[in-house]
Design an enzyme around this catalytic site. Structure first.
Site: not given
Length: 371
Positions: A154-156
């Site tokens: 999950h890439c912020p």
């Protein structure tokens, strides 16, 4: 009502906060456009050179923004309905107190599904929160609170899960953002040197030139390391989660269990048709991985990882009927045509074992949170 309303407000605040990193990147990109186009090219460069630089810059800029947009707004794919449990199966599973009985139920449900990976103890992978059987390479994201097909992380910075549906766009985003920063650094270098030798006129453009070079060069270093790492993952056909914890199969742990060779691994992500400049990497059979029937099981659970062995593997066949799976309907065929010499050899191979024939230890797989 009060707890429910408070929970909804909390969720809403979290969704707003998740967009802050994306807004930060958008502001930096907008400033870099202003600094490069207006303060550097138009105000400093000579006319002919400025036109050439601006043409190249805008091509890279458009591709950079497009891939970033696609990475953000391409929705991550969730497991198909065939992997979800019916209401009666959920009730039956909840009534069973013993883990062994629950595993029997899960093995029965996984009988006709393309599930070949297991937990560390050999049990069927099951998500307690989503109440479904996990397909191969599927993991539960604690931020999205969903199971994501071939979840990488999950890439912020994109406020999205990178996985099955948008991994190609994520790779292209890294490539074009790195190219964008390198181009700015290279074309701004001579004026960055003039800044320290007092060769620039004393205007506000000199400060934009200075900070533009610093920001572009720093981002280039971080993007180069991240892009190199993900290129290595693509060549090995691994996700970030699989690089941290190797997948487990019926024969044991195998870090190269999904590798088909560098060329085929690359085509699984970026597509197989050369006439499309970006390919069709969003429709590869990621969650339908079959074990190689020509690869014997070893006590240690390892499979030879040499190029000859991996290049000899075939892309997976279709375990589900075409009418049952949207992935199979939209996916290109990865099965290679067997030669006349391969057919007698394939006839002598034993059929691949099905999940219901194994006897795994009693365990339940807790959801793997995003990393």
């Amino acid at each position: 009502m009060a707890p429910s309303g408070s929970h909804s407000m909390k969720k809403g605040c979290q969704r707003v906060l998740y967009w802050i990193p994306v807004l930060f990147i958008a502001l930096i990109v907008a400033w870099s456009y202003y600094a490069y186009v207006l303060q550097l090219c138009i105000a400093v460069y000579v006319y002919l050179l400025a036109v050439v630089y601006l043409l190249v810059y805008h091509v890279i800029f458009i591709m950079f923004v497009w891939t970033y947009w696609q990475t953000i707004f391409t929705k991550p794919m969730n497991p198909l309905k065939e992997f979800q449990m019916s209401h009666s199966d959920k009730e039956l599973l909840q009534r069973e107190d013993r883990g062994e009985s629950q595993q029997e139920i899960l093995r029965r449900l996984a009988k006709d599904l393309p599930i070949y990976s297991r937990t560390n103890s050999g049990a069927i992978r099951f998500c307690d929160r989503c109440q479904l059987l996990k397909p191969d390479r599927c993991h539960h994201c604690s931020v999205c609170d969903k199971c994501i097909l071939k979840m990488d992380h999950h890439c912020p910075w994109v406020n999205n899960c990178v996985g099955f549906s948008n991994y190609k766009f994520f790779m292209l985003f890294l490539a074009y953002s790195l190219l964008y920063c390198l181009f700015i650094t290279a074309t701004d270098l001579q004026y960055f040197i003039k800044f320290w030798t007092n060769g620039l006129p004393d205007t506000q453009a000199k400060f934009h030139i200075l900070f533009l070079f610093f920001s572009a060069s720093m981002f280039s270093v971080s993007l180069a390391s991240l892009f190199t790492y993900h290129c290595w993952l693509v060549c090995k056909n691994r996700s970030t989660l699989e690089a941290v914890r190797s997948p487990v199969f019926r024969h044991g742990t195998d870090k190269n269990g999904f590798s088909l060779g560098v060329s085929k691994n690359f085509r699984q992500v970026f597509g197989d048709e050369a006439k499309y400049c970006l390919g069709d990497g969003c429709s590869f059979p990621t969650c339908l991985v079959n074990l190689d029937p020509e690869q014997p099981s070893s006590p240690s659970g390892s499979i030879p990882a040499n190029n000859g062995a991996t290049e000899g593997r075939h892309f997976p066949s279709k375990p589900l009927r075409d009418s049952q799976s949207r992935l199979l309907i939209s996916a290109p065929s990865w099965t290679e045509t067997d030669t006349a010499m391969d057919k007698p050899k394939a006839a002598q191979q034993l059929p691949a074992a099905h999940p219901e024939n194994d006897t795994p230890a009693v365990s339940r797989d807790p959801p793997l949170e995003s990393r």
